[in-house]
Design an enzyme around this catalytic site. Structure first.
Site, PDB file in Angstrom:
ATOM      1  N   ASP A 270      72.642  10.318 -34.986  1.00 59.59           N
ATOM      2  CA  ASP A 270      73.153  11.665 -34.731  1.00 59.59           C
ATOM      3  C   ASP A 270      73.060  12.447 -36.037  1.00 59.59           C
ATOM      4  OD1 ASP A 270      74.847  13.914 -33.701  1.00 59.59           O
ATOM      5  OD2 ASP A 270      75.227  12.511 -32.067  1.00 59.59           O
TER       6      ASP A 270
ATOM      7  N   HIS B 234      69.822  13.595 -36.719  1.00 53.93           N
ATOM      8  CA  HIS B 234      69.697  14.941 -36.161  1.00 53.93           C
ATOM      9  C   HIS B 234      69.832  16.027 -37.215  1.00 53.93           C
ATOM     10  CE1 HIS B 234      70.956  13.451 -31.860  1.00 53.93           C
ATOM     11  NE2 HIS B 234      69.885  12.838 -32.347  1.00 53.93           N
TER      12      HIS B 234
END
Length: 399
Positions: free
Chosen positions: A225, A248
């Site tokens: 993430d 991310h």
């Protein structure tokens, strides 16, 4: 000549005596606790939770500066809750070993955090490894029974604390977020390694929210993430010398989760390398009413290596694409500067500004930005944004 030499020797002897006295005074004014002496076992199996809690209680109750020492070994910790306020503001935790979470993710899966410090002042953690044992929970979340899985525990959390330093620590395979800084002030994180698989869900590297004066420096972060996520109520945040990937990217938000929401301001992100991440530098907000904001943001000296979305402002954030609010975002985004950003995009659109129709992004600045896609100039798209471009800007600004 002999008199001069005698005086030099006398001065040196006096200096050595003074140093010894200073060290003696320092030692006499500090306490040291080795967790092994309180029953902790570094065999990776024996539950050492009570030993760690007892050591913390003693350190926190001391009126003198205190050192907690965790020697080499693997220490199974069912959970660790270390509460303040303490009677001193100088607790140094030196970790030469590894703290190991329960292998059964159900044990802590519904807890907010595995290791948490609350209401502490002047805590320093140096070295060591935290093994969150998150693989089992990731497998559950990625399976057909994902709806029955617990949400997962953050590995390390600081809550309502101040004057905290964490250095040279490695966080491995967290169930959920690796490190959370919530409601804190004057926090420094430096020389960290935060590592998890690229397909590990919700394993943000470091999450900061409701905090002021935080620095994250000289660290390598690779997760499934956001490498670093920045939540509401964050101000005066410095992020510098970071290697991010997989993951991310570095994200402000998501914002606008709530109607009444504190804003994000005075954030500097500089000297970062993004390698094959989903995003580079991103500001994201849900498309719904909110009084939140993001302002005075600087992204500077950044390298993109095959990043899918290098530069993003997304005020229609809805990751599942199901049940999206589909309303105009109330978040106000202004005074955001992108300076000296170059590298490669994995998609044709390297710069995407998708802002609110009722609160357009304003005073956005692109300066010396060069992003390519497959050895060609990439593209930029704009919705409801105003700003300026300076220096060489490729792709050409769409302001």
């Amino acid at each position: 000549m002999m008199i001069i030499q005698f005086e030099k020797r006398s001065s040196l002897a006096l200096l050595m005596v003074l140093v010894a006295l200073i060290n003696l005074c320092t030692f006499s004014n500090a306490w040291s606790y080795n967790v092994v002496n309180f029953g902790a076992k570094g065999d990776g199996r024996t539950d050492s939770t009570q030993a760690f809690q007892t050591v913390w209680s003693n350190a926190c109750a001391s009126t003198k500066p205190t050192t907690i020492y965790v020697p080499r070994g693997r220490y199974y910790l069912r959970s660790g809750t270390f509460n303040g306020p303490c009677k001193n503001n100088a607790i140094f935790i030196r970790i030469d070993g590894t703290l190991v979470a329960p292998s059964d993710f159900q044990v802590i899966g519904n807890s907010a955090a595995w290791v948490v410090f609350r209401h502490v002042d002047g805590v320093t953690i140096s070295g060591g490894n935290l093994d969150g044992k998150g693989v089992g929970l990731w497998t559950c979340k990625n399976s057909s029974i994902s709806t029955t899985c617990p949400s997962g525990a953050t590995t390390l959390q600081f809550s309502n604390s101040k004057n905290v330093v964490v250095s040279a620590l490695t966080s491995l395979n967290s169930q959920m977020f690796h490190i959370v800084i919530h409601g804190c002030q004057n926090v420094m994180m430096k020389g960290l390694k935060v590592l998890a698989s690229g397909n590990s869900p919700n394993t943000d590297g470091i999450h900061v929210q409701m905090s002021i004066n935080v620095a994250i420096l000289n660290s390598k972060i690779g997760t499934g993430d956001d490498c670093i996520s920045i939540g509401p109520g964050t101000s005066n945040l410095r992020i510098e010398n970071i290697i991010c990937g997989p993951g991310h990217g570095i994200s402000i938000g998501s914002l606008a989760k709530d109607l009444q929401e504190d804003g994000v301001q005075n954030v500097t992100v500089k000297n970062v390398v993004f390698s094959r991440t989903q995003n580079g530098v991103r500001i994201k907000a849900w498309g719904k009413p909110s009084n939140g904001f993001a302002r005075n943001i600087l992204f500077q000296h950044i390298v993109m290596d095959n990043v899918q979305n290098p530069i993003v402002i997304d005020q229609n954030y809805c990751p599942s694409h199901k049940g999206c609010p589909e309303k105009a975002s109330g978040v106000k985004i202004n005074d955001v500067t992108y300076q000296d950003i170059h590298g490669t995009s994995a998609t044709k659109v390297a710069v995407k500004f998708d802002c609110s129709p009722i609160n357009p992004c304003v005073r956005i600045k692109l300066e010396n930005v060069k992003l390519t896609y497959m050895n060609q100039t990439a593209q930029a798209t704009c919705n409801n944004v105003g700003g300026i471009a300076a220096g060489l800007v490729q792709p050409t600004s769409c302001f």
